[in-house]
Write an enzyme that holds these catalytic residues in place. Structure first.
Site, mmCIF file in Angstrom:
data_model
loop_
_atom_site.group_PDB
_atom_site.id
_atom_site.type_symbol
_atom_site.label_atom_id
_atom_site.label_comp_id
_atom_site.label_asym_id
_atom_site.label_seq_id
_atom_site.Cartn_x
_atom_site.Cartn_y
_atom_site.Cartn_z
ATOM 1 N N GLY A 22 5.013 -1.001 2.894
ATOM 2 C CA GLY A 22 4.201 0.168 2.585
ATOM 3 C C GLY A 22 5.005 1.448 2.480
ATOM 4 O O GLY A 22 6.063 1.592 3.077
ATOM 5 N N HIS A 26 0.807 -1.217 0.000
ATOM 6 C CA HIS A 26 0.000 0.000 0.000
ATOM 7 C C HIS A 26 0.843 1.271 0.000
ATOM 8 O O HIS A 26 1.898 1.347 0.625
ATOM 9 C CB HIS A 26 -0.932 0.011 1.213
ATOM 10 C CG HIS A 26 -0.206 -0.084 2.524
ATOM 11 N ND1 HIS A 26 0.293 1.012 3.180
ATOM 12 C CD2 HIS A 26 0.121 -1.146 3.292
ATOM 13 C CE1 HIS A 26 0.888 0.638 4.301
ATOM 14 N NE2 HIS A 26 0.792 -0.686 4.388
ATOM 15 N N ASP A 27 0.389 2.257 -0.769
ATOM 16 C CA ASP A 27 0.941 3.619 -0.770
ATOM 17 C C ASP A 27 2.340 3.712 -1.344
ATOM 18 O O ASP A 27 3.012 4.741 -1.195
ATOM 19 C CB ASP A 27 0.916 4.219 0.640
ATOM 20 C CG ASP A 27 -0.469 4.207 1.257
ATOM 21 O OD1 ASP A 27 -1.368 4.845 0.681
ATOM 22 O OD2 ASP A 27 -0.659 3.547 2.299
#
Length: 264
Positions: A139, A121-122
């Protein structure tokens, strides 16, 4: 000319460009956007708010757009944006972002993601990168253009890896890597410059020599690191490649800098 295999499930809300091919047993969710010429070979799952750029090919058992592996995520709508002309091989996973991390995971164009690679994520990943088998990002990792990630390497969350860097197979990266750097080991340490990669990418001899001189000065034993950084910036102010390293080091960071190992 879009082709959808009879066994594939494409949700009515999905947006498909021209000449898209959805192979056998694929699943495409209602918020998915597939650009022109995207090819899902077979058994591919595309879910969430996911956008895939034109002429990207996705191989069997890849899962793109899954929810982030983050306990703070409570089902909020976040996104995965993938660029154009990527090759995404078997069992690759790429997750959407989190609200706290900006809400989007961004993947560049013209890259190769080999079997089992993972983008969490991200993350923000640049163009023309190569992820060898099972290369893994935590992340919020930022990967520059032309980076090569060796097989089975792993990158700690919030780490930055500068352009044209090389991470050796099995490397565990817990610190920021300067542009043009080459790192190895568990935990990874800086071994020098990615000279092979620079030559393959057509960097001039003058630029490579300037980078080598700057590297030797920056990681010498004399003076403080800040003094050496200032000396490099002054001596090589007219060399963009060297100043990219200087700016990378001077910019705000969440992780410490990956350094060479000192001989005992």
């Amino acid at each position: 000319m879009t082709q959808i295999h009879p066994t594939a499930i494409v949700s009515p809300g999905a947006q498909l460009g021209q000449d898209v091919e959805v192979g056998a047993f694929c699943t495409v969710g209602p918020q998915v956007q597939l650009g022109d010429g995207v090819r899902l070979v077979s058994h591919v799952v595309i879910e969430g708010a996911t956008q895939i750029g034109a002429r990207t090919t996705v191989h069997p058992f890849a899962v793109l757009g899954g929810a982030p592996q983050h306990l703070a995520h409570k089902g909020e709508e976040t996104r995965l944006v993938i660029g154009e002309r990527n090759i995404i091989r078997e069992h690759v996973t790429m997750h959407t972002g989190t609200v706290g991390g900006g809400g989007v995971t961004k993947i560049g164009s013209d890259s190769l993601y080999m079997v089992g690679a993972h983008v969490a994520h991200d993350c923000i990943v640049g163009d023309r990168v190569t992820f060898a088998n099972n290369a893994t990002l935590g992340g919020h990792v930022v990967i520059g253009d032309f980076v090569f990630m060796g097989g089975l390497c792993a990158v700690h969350q919030f780490t930055r890896i500068g352009r044209y860097s090389f991470v050796g197979g099995g490397g565990v990266v817990t610190k920021d890597i300067i542009p043009y750097g080459s790192v190895w080991g568990n935990h990874a340490h800086l071994e020098g410059l990615n000279l092979v990669g620079l030559k393959r990418r057509g960097f001039t001899r003058e630029a490579i020599n300037a980078l080598r001189a700057a590297y030797r000065l920056l990681f010498a034993d004399e003076g403080t690191f800040q003094e050496r950084l200032d000396d490099v910036a002054e001596a090589h102010a007219d060399t963009p490649e060297v100043m990219e390293i200087v700016d990378f080091i001077r910019s705000e960071a969440n992780r410490p800098l990956c350094l060479p190992e000192r001989e005992v």
